[in-house]
Design an enzyme around this catalytic site. Structure first.
Site: not given
Ligand code: ATP
Length: 305
Positions: A10, A97, A99-100, A139
């Site tokens: 998203k 990716p 933490a994006a 989310d």
């Molecule tokens: P959001 O937009 O929901 O805040 P994000 O895109 O910033 O999420 P994620 O891809 O969900 O970040 O990853 C954040 C952290 O979550 C990663 O550093 C990882 O350690 C942990 N994590 C837990 N489950 C997963 C998964 N299925 N895939 C990737 N990372 C995951």
């Protein structure tokens, strides 16, 4: 039985922080949009303990993974047994990716809930699944719905909106991630400083674009604080606008930046031109709710818990 499902990322087309809640979360008003960039989640019935594997060694495959959390919660709520789930193996092929701000882990978790609902023949309706989803993460409820939707509260109170016309999306993710907790902490620090504007000014082109008028007013309140700590994010935004993006914004709490384009060729060229070693640069597109629901293959009706 094996189910292979796509877990679409998203972007937050618009993200406003309305205030701080008594539970410590921030009250948000956000517009979510599904995009075609996706992980693949394969669920397979087995005999024995729960197994989680992933093709990305950087992603934890234990209880820290949101997929594990989703499967455990559903297992317990559906009263299938005590302790950890059994008789299913899940494999994640990661493309989104971490933490994006693209909701990668949350998308995997949402797809897992939808998939296990079928695999375990639970027949749970959308409201019940959504309740489980919001316990997994803020989310996750949106990622059960997909398309374009308004998110209120923690972002987990979802109101589907009319689909956008098809839009090309360039995603640029620099070589570093941003932790969601840290982004909100930076936001709160800035908000406490006198004279600091809490609102990000939308970045606009000089000539009015042929885009729906609201596109120019999109913004992300977290962006100024995150850009202050990571100026690269601001530079990526600027580069996307200079390349012709109608709007360019950081998604969620970063570090990915998206640019909206009208033409697929311009989006592809921009992703190619702005790519740097160690970055992710892709041209993708928006996904409508109908398409998303077909990918998720949710049952239309079901029982509640
Ligand atoms: P959001 O937009 O929901 O805040 P994000 O895109 O910033 O999420 P994620 O891809 O969900 O970040 O990853 C954040 C952290 O979550 C990663 O550093 C990882 O350690 C942990 N994590 C837990 N489950 C997963 C998964 N299925 N895939 C990737 N990372 C995951």
């Amino acid at each position: 039985m094996t189910l292979t499902l796509r877990a679409c990322a998203k972007v937050n087309l618009d993200l406003r922080v309305l205030g701080l809640r008594p539970d410590g979360y921030h009250d948000l008003r956000t517009v979510f949009q599904s995009i075609a960039l996706a992980d693949t989640v394969t669920l397979r019935t087995t005999r024995g303990p729960f197994e989680l594997t992933c093709d990305d060694p950087g992603v934890p495959t234990d209880r820290r993974n949101l997929v594990w959390k989703a499967a455990s919660l559903l297992w317990r709520l559906a009263r299938l047994g005590r302790g950890q789930p059994r008789n299913v193996a899940i494999h994640l092929a990661k493309r989104i990716p971490a933490a994006a701000g693209l909701g990668g882990g949350s998308a995997d978790a949402a797809v897992t809930l939808a998939g296990l609902n079928r695999l375990w023949r639970l027949g749970l309706d959308e409201t019940s699944l959504s309740r489980v989803a919001s316990r997994v993460g803020a989310d996750v409820p949106f990622l059960l719905v997909g398309g374009t939707a308004l998110g209120l509260g923690r972002g987990d109170d979802i109101y589907p909106l009319a689909d956008l016309p098809p839009v090309q999306v360039v995603i640029l993710r620099p070589g570093f991630g941003v932790s969601t907790v840290e982004a909100y902490r930076w936001y709160d620090e800035d908000a406490r400083r006198p004279g600091r504007s809490r609102r990000s000014a939308p970045l606009r082109r000089a000539t009015p674009p042929r885009w729906p008028a609201w596109a120019a007013s999109l913004g992300n309140d977290l962006q100024p604080s995150v850009v202050r700590h990571h100026p690269t994010i601001g530079r990526i935004r600027q580069a996307l606008v200079e390349a012709g993006a109608v709007t360019a914004l950081m998604s969620g709490s970063g570090s990915a930046v998206f640019g909206l384009f009208e033409r697929a060729e311009a989006a592809r060229r921009t992703a190619r031109d702005l790519a740097r070693p160690g970055w992710m640069a892709v041209a993708t597109r928006t996904v409508t709710r109908g398409e998303y629901q077909r990918l998720l293959r949710l049952p239309s009706g079901g029982r509640g818990v």
